[in-house]
Each structure stands twice: as structure tokens, then as C-alpha cells.
Design an enzyme around this catalytic site. Structure first.
Site, PDB file in Angstrom:
ATOM      1  N   LEU A 214     -12.952  36.060 -12.577  1.00 51.94           N
ATOM      2  CA  LEU A 214     -13.854  37.182 -12.307  1.00 51.94           C
ATOM      3  C   LEU A 214     -13.140  38.334 -11.630  1.00 51.94           C
ATOM      4  O   LEU A 214     -13.481  39.498 -11.836  1.00 51.94           O
ATOM      5  CB  LEU A 214     -15.025  36.706 -11.444  1.00 51.94           C
ATOM      6  N   CYS A 215     -12.120  38.022 -10.812  1.00 48.29           N
ATOM      7  CA  CYS A 215     -11.393  39.095 -10.133  1.00 48.29           C
ATOM      8  C   CYS A 215     -10.679  39.996 -11.137  1.00 48.29           C
ATOM      9  O   CYS A 215     -10.584  41.212 -10.958  1.00 48.29           O
ATOM     10  CB  CYS A 215     -10.397  38.525  -9.133  1.00 48.29           C
ATOM     11  N   THR A 216     -10.200  39.401 -12.240  1.00 53.44           N
ATOM     12  CA  THR A 216      -9.550  40.189 -13.295  1.00 53.44           C
ATOM     13  C   THR A 216     -10.561  41.088 -13.983  1.00 53.44           C
ATOM     14  O   THR A 216     -10.305  42.266 -14.234  1.00 53.44           O
ATOM     15  CB  THR A 216      -8.881  39.261 -14.322  1.00 53.44           C
TER      16      THR A 216
END
Length: 438
Positions: A214-216
Site C-alpha cells: 500500500l505504501c507504494t
């Protein structure tokens, strides 16, 4: 040379019908060393002529399957597909022309084959397989699948197994011939409900798609697929443009495409297209026409052998044929055995090895990536207690606080039975808890 893309309204009647079926009739009337002795009886001949076959999917594989079945002298075929023809389909789905774009695949494919092959009747159904009731599926002697969706395969597999279990006699058993392709690789298998391993037994061979962190997606997208997944997972959840995402609705896909395009423009990432958006959201794997042709031929070979007993079909001993055309042409046939804990064709429970201090929310999410489950909206319950329900909304809200509790907090015990359900499947997945050593 200019290619005519206009609708084909008629074909020149230059084909000698007797010559067309000469080799086929020779196979049917001339027994070989492995032919069932009863296969050449008048009753068997008449049974083949009256056989009714269902083809699921009218895409890359489905077009080839319809053509092959018609040219194998199957005379009563039904085809079901809810999709319409897109311009990107024309490079490999040879029954369609540019003028057909926007029309239903099943309808166009059926009409094309009927105009080309005399004597065949193909009935098109422009809908989801889930829209049909049990009586619809009971009318067929076999089902041939040319699907690009794991979920659809699992659904029809469970339906045919249920019909076999509820029915009385051999007529309730509907063999399912399943074909699938992925680039230069493919497979064909024969599933005889209640006798061979079913599709659910083989589910762990289809690994779930690897998740993108999700951070990407939220901070540093690098590929067009990241922008599409951002629109799919984050933007959709935040903006909720429609009550529920329908991956087959062009309006929904268009919304995702436009939001992904905006995201890609913000980070100067090229390559976001409507077809790529559709492929990422539906997890569509690019298809190659030659692979489709080979796998469809293998599937229709099995259909012909099952229908005529002219030769042994894939069955108990060898029921799975794999094909690889990456570096050369290679095939291998082997037996995939039934699983004792299969939730569809056996009623066994599987051990669920987890940490007792695991959050229920993490357990719920894990069912999406477990190879033997791959569930999108799992609901969990144990005896006497509902742990979490995805729907209706009132129950979801009522059980949501449990997601932040550990299994220990919820008083889950070693060996306790867990029942998992998903709205996409009309069956229960049974587990029992097995806690990891501290």
C-alpha cells in the site's frame, strides 16, 4: 491486400458436406483397439447426435472451442458469456469483426459458426453463469469451459458437483472439461464430479496474485499498474462513486481508468490505457492465439472422446494435461488426486495454523492470499458465535469491533471449528484452529 471487415451475412456453399464429415464418420464407425465395444451401436450413434453441450465463455478459447465442436459434429450447443466485443479482442478472437465491436460475444460467435457449419444449432445466452438456475444446467450432458476467471471456474465446478450429489443416477453427473491459457502455457483437464478431483482440489496450483504494498500505491507509484491499483483500492474506497464495484461494468472500469490516468499524469508515468485498466482490475492474463488453438483442440478432443467412447478420455488415472510452448512444444499428462479436505467434493476440515495473538482483522485478510481459499469477502463464524460478517451492513457494523481483537481475546480455543463463507460461492469452507507454539 485489403481485408473486408464487413459483417458476414453468407458463405459460398462450395463445401461438399459428405466430404466434410468423411474422416469423422470413419472414426465413429471404425472401432480401434481402445474403442468401447458399444460405441458403434445404433443407440450410441443416436445418443451422440442428440447430445447437448454447454460452452462457457466466448472469448479467445471459447471461439476456438465453438468452432471445433461444430466441426466435430456436435449439433446442439449452448454458449454463455456476458461480455461484449472490444476492439482489443479482434487480434485473436477470430469469430469477430470490427463491425461487431460493442455486440455480445456469445450472440455474434453463435451466429458466425451457424452460418459457416450447416446443421449445427448454437443457442447464445448473454448473461452471467450465476443467473441460470439448476434446471438450466441439468439439460446438458457435458460442460466445456473456456474461461479467464478463477472465480467463475470455482462457481461452475461447485454447481456441477452439487448437481451430481443431489441427483439420482449417472445422468446427474455432468463432466466438466476445463481449458486455460497463460501466454505460451496452458492446460486441459477433465473433471467428473464425485469421481475425479474437482477444480477446488486443484486451487492451490493457481497462486493468488502478489499484492502491491500500500505504501507504494499511496506514495511512490512507479508503474502504470501501480496507478491502476491505486484507483482500484484507494480512490474507489475513498470516493465510492458506485455502491459496489462491478468489474464487468464499462462505466465502473471507465471511472477507474480516468482516476488512474490522473494519477499517472501526476507522477509522469506513461502506459495507462483502458484495456490495461480492465486487465489489472480483472486480473486478465494476456492470451496468445496459437496457445488458445492448441488448448481448445485438446478440450474438444476430450469432449469428442467422452461423447463417442471412440477412445479413452482423460479420467481417473490421467486427468490433467499441461502444455508449454515457451522454448519448444512440450506436453505432460498426469493424475491430480482428490483432496480429503476439499470443501466442494469432500466434507473434510483443514487445519488453520495461526498465532493465538493474531488480530481477527489480519486473519480475515489472510483468506485472500491463502492458496487454498482465495476469498475476496470472507465472513467467519464459530459454534455459537459470529466473529465477523461482511454483509448485511447492520451485521458488518455490529461485528466490526471484533476485527481489532486477538483470537485469544475472542476466546478461540485449540481445535475449535471455523466456518468461512464468501458471497461469491454457495458453499462453506471448514477449518479448525491449530495454534503455533509460543
Amino acid at each position: 491486400m485489403e481485408v473486408d471487415s464487413s459483417p458476414l451475412t453468407a458463405f459460398p456453399s462450395t463445401i461438399d458436406e459428405a466430404s466434410r464429415w468423411k474422416q469423422l464418420e470413419h472414426i465413429r464407425h471404425t472401432p480401434g483397439p481402445y474403442t468401447d465395444p458399444d460405441a458403434i451401436s445404433p443407440e450410441a450413434m443416436a445418443q451422440f447426435d442428440n447430445m447437448k453441450v454447454l460452452v462457457i465463455g466466448a472469448g479467445g478459447l471459447g471461439c476456438e472451442i465453438l468452432k471445433n465442436l461444430a466441426l466435430s459434429k456436435f449439433q446442439d450447443i449452448h454458449v454463455i458469456d456476458m461480455d461484449t466485443i472490444d476492439i482489443s479482442n479482434l487480434n485473436r478472437q477470430f469469430l469477430f469483426r470490427q463491425s461487431d465491436v460493442g455486440k455480445f460475444k456469445a450472440e455474434v460467435a453463435a451466429n458466425f459458426v451457424m452460418r459457416r457449419v450447416r446443421g449445427v444449432k448454437i443457442t447464445a445466452h448473454n448473461c452471467k453463469i450465476q443467473d441460470k438456475d439448476d434446471d438450466f444446467y441439468k439439460q446438458f450432458q457435458m460442460v466445456v469451459c473456456g474461461l479467464d476467471s478463477i472465480e467463475a471456474r470455482r462457481w461452475i465446478n461447485a454447481k456441477l458437483v452439487a448437481l451430481a450429489e443431489e441427483g439420482d443416477g449417472p445422468d446427474s453427473i455432468k463432466p466438466m472439461i476445463d481449458g486455460g491459457t497463460e501466454g505460451f502455457k496452458g492446460q486441459a483437464r477433465v473433471i467428473v464430479p464425485g469421481i475425479t478431483s474437482c477444480f477446488e482440489c486443484q486451487l492451490d496450483m493457481h497462486a493468488p496474485r502478489a499484492a502491491i504494498p500500500l505504501c507504494t500505491l499511496a506514495a511512490i507509484p512507479r508503474q502504470p499498474e501501480h496507478c491502476i491499483e491505486w484507483a482500484h483500492i484507494i480512490a474507489w474506497d475513498e470516493e465510492k462513486p458506485f455502491p459496489q464495484l462491478d468489474k464487468d461494468d464499462p462505466e465502473h472500469i471507465t471511472w477507474l481508468y480516468q482516476r488512474a490516468l490522473e494519477r499517472a499524469s501526476e507522477f509522469n508515468i506513461p502506459g495507462v490505457t483502458y484495456s490495461l485498466t480492465q486487465g489489472v482490475v480483472k486480473n486478465i492474463i494476456p492470451a496468445i492465439a496459437s496457445t488458445n488453438a492448441i488448448i481448445a483442440a485438446a478440450c474438444c478432443n476430450e469432449a469428442f472422446k467422452l461423447a463417442t467412447s471412440a477412445a479413452p478420455a482423460l479420467g481417473m488415472e490421467d486427468n490433467y494435461m499441461m502444455y508449454s510452448g515457451n522454448d519448444s512444444i512440450y506436453t505432460y499428462t498426469y493424475s491430480h488426486e482428490r483432496k480429503d479436505d476439499c470443501p466442494v467434493c469432500n466434507s473434510g476440515s483443514r487445519p488453520l495454523e495461526v498465532d493465538q495473538d493474531m488480530l481477527l482483522g489480519d486473519l480475515v485478510e489472510s483468506f485472500a492470499v491463502r492458496p487454498e481459499a482465495q476469498l475476496k469477502k470472507p465472513s467467519l463464524r464459530v459454534q455459537g458465535k459470529t466473529l465477523y460478517m461482511q454483509s448485511p451492513a447492520s451485521l458488518e457494523q455490529q461485528t466490526r469491533p471484533n476485527l481489532d481483537k486477538t483470537l485469544r481475546d475472542l476466546a478461540i480455543e485449540e481445535g475449535q471449528a471455523l466456518v468461512v463463507t464468501d458471497p461469491a460461492f454457495a458453499l462453506e469452507f471448514n477449518y479448525f484452529f491449530k495454534f503455533k507454539a509460543a
